[in-house]
Each structure stands twice: as C-alpha cells, then as structure tokens.
Design a protein around this motif. Structure first.
Motif, PDB file in Angstrom:
ATOM      1  N   PHE A  57      54.073  60.628  51.921  1.00  0.00           N
ATOM      2  CA  PHE A  57      55.283  60.978  51.538  1.00  0.00           C
ATOM      3  C   PHE A  57      56.145  61.381  53.071  1.00  0.00           C
ATOM      4  O   PHE A  57      55.388  61.884  53.854  1.00  0.00           O
ATOM      5  N   HIS A  58      57.166  60.941  52.915  1.00  0.00           N
ATOM      6  CA  HIS A  58      58.128  61.524  54.137  1.00  0.00           C
ATOM      7  C   HIS A  58      59.273  61.985  53.721  1.00  0.00           C
ATOM      8  O   HIS A  58      60.000  61.478  52.777  1.00  0.00           O
ATOM      9  N   ASP A 111      70.523  65.439  49.553  1.00  0.00           N
ATOM     10  CA  ASP A 111      70.505  66.727  50.150  1.00  0.00           C
ATOM     11  C   ASP A 111      69.163  67.126  50.407  1.00  0.00           C
ATOM     12  O   ASP A 111      68.779  68.477  50.418  1.00  0.00           O
ATOM     13  N   GLY A 112      68.243  66.220  50.707  1.00  0.00           N
ATOM     14  CA  GLY A 112      66.848  66.476  50.998  1.00  0.00           C
ATOM     15  C   GLY A 112      65.935  66.964  50.071  1.00  0.00           C
ATOM     16  O   GLY A 112      64.723  67.330  50.404  1.00  0.00           O
ATOM     17  N   SER A 113      66.312  66.599  48.864  1.00  0.00           N
ATOM     18  CA  SER A 113      65.397  67.043  47.546  1.00  0.00           C
ATOM     19  C   SER A 113      64.305  66.046  47.181  1.00  0.00           C
ATOM     20  O   SER A 113      63.774  66.212  46.348  1.00  0.00           O
ATOM     21  N   SER A 114      64.483  64.655  47.708  1.00  0.00           N
ATOM     22  CA  SER A 114      63.776  63.643  47.187  1.00  0.00           C
ATOM     23  C   SER A 114      63.096  63.068  48.520  1.00  0.00           C
ATOM     24  O   SER A 114      63.641  62.567  49.227  1.00  0.00           O
ATOM     25  N   PRO A 115      61.807  63.551  48.266  1.00  0.00           N
ATOM     26  CA  PRO A 115      60.650  62.956  49.265  1.00  0.00           C
ATOM     27  C   PRO A 115      60.383  61.336  48.933  1.00  0.00           C
ATOM     28  O   PRO A 115      60.615  60.858  47.815  1.00  0.00           O
ATOM     29  N   MET A 116      60.402  60.604  49.918  1.00  0.00           N
ATOM     30  CA  MET A 116      60.183  59.306  49.880  1.00  0.00           C
ATOM     31  C   MET A 116      58.572  58.951  49.906  1.00  0.00           C
ATOM     32  O   MET A 116      57.829  59.623  50.726  1.00  0.00           O
ATOM     33  N   PHE A 129      51.775  64.411  53.637  1.00  0.00           N
ATOM     34  CA  PHE A 129      53.058  64.724  53.470  1.00  0.00           C
ATOM     35  C   PHE A 129      53.831  65.157  54.844  1.00  0.00           C
ATOM     36  O   PHE A 129      53.462  66.040  55.438  1.00  0.00           O
ATOM     37  N   TRP A 130      54.732  64.318  55.178  1.00  0.00           N
ATOM     38  CA  TRP A 130      55.530  64.273  56.521  1.00  0.00           C
ATOM     39  C   TRP A 130      56.970  64.879  56.347  1.00  0.00           C
ATOM     40  O   TRP A 130      57.536  64.450  55.236  1.00  0.00           O
TER      41      TRP A 130
END
Length: 138
Positions: free
Chosen positions: A42-43, A50-55, A87-88
C-alpha cells in the motif's frame, strides 16, 4: 465500520504501538488480490480522494524513497503461506496524520484505475481515529 482484525507490526523507531490495521474485509480482499497479482504493498499519499484512499500495488511497482514513511508491515497469509505486505505513506501526508491510527477497510465502489482492486467493484478506504496515547517527540 468494520472492526480492525489485523494490526501492523511496528516499524517506526522509538514507537511500541501499531499505527495501521486492516479490517477482516480488507484482509479477505488482499488475499484474493495476492493470488492474482503476487506480493502487494500500500501507498497512501495526499493526492487522491482527500487522502482517504490508499493505493494497492504489486510490491515494488510503486517506488518508495526518502519522501516516504513505512508505517507498518502485515502478513495477510498463513503460517504455511506467508503473504507480507508493507504500508507506506508520504512524509507530507504523515505530518498531517501523525496523531491518528489508520484502519484500512473495504467499501463498494470503483477504486482508482492504478490500484489493483479497481476491477473488483470494491475500493480500499482509510478510516482514522485519534490516538489517545502520546507519540514520542510530538
């Protein structure tokens, strides 16, 4: 909200608490995606939703560096078949979220075209809660 089922191993120096967790639904989807794509990561950056969805990417596909922080490591597999996952988060995003505990959950919807869950009709979502313990150095 689904309750966290798996806390990440601590990775930040001087800390003794997990900063990120996965819900059971997230673990289930990650196991399915692992079978399709192999090792995953994950990044989390501030550039999307809004920064709420990790890739979620195949491990190593998204290059991390000095501008990123490793928030935690998971094993979403089993004793017989470990499936490590890191998780980054970008340092800039971490500066905003340093006082929160993050839980990766799954909701219906289409994820980002770059994230491996996009074709599944589901997307990963970050749920955050304020930490009630003192963060060293803050």
């Amino acid at each position: 909200m689904n309750n966290p089922s798996l806390d990440a191993a601590v990775t930040l120096p001087g800390e003794d608490f997990s900063r990120v967790a996965l819900t059971a639904a997230a673990v289930e989807l990650l196991r399915k995606l692992w079978l399709q794509h192999g090792p995953l990561m994950f990044h989390q950056s501030g550039g999307c939703c809004d920064g709420s969805s990790p890739m979620c990417f195949p491990a190593g596909e998204f290059l991390t560096g000095d501008s990123d922080v490793l928030l935690g490591r998971f094993d979403v597999g089993s004793v017989q078949e470990p499936q490590p996952l890191e998780f980054w988060m970008s340092k800039e995003q971490f500066a905003y979220w340093s006082h929160t505990h993050l839980t990766v959950d799954v909701v219906p919807g289409r994820g980002s075209g770059f994230s491996v869950e996009a074709p599944e009709g589901k997307r990963f979502l970050i749920r955050s809660t304020l930490m009630d313990w003192k963060v060293p150095g803050m």
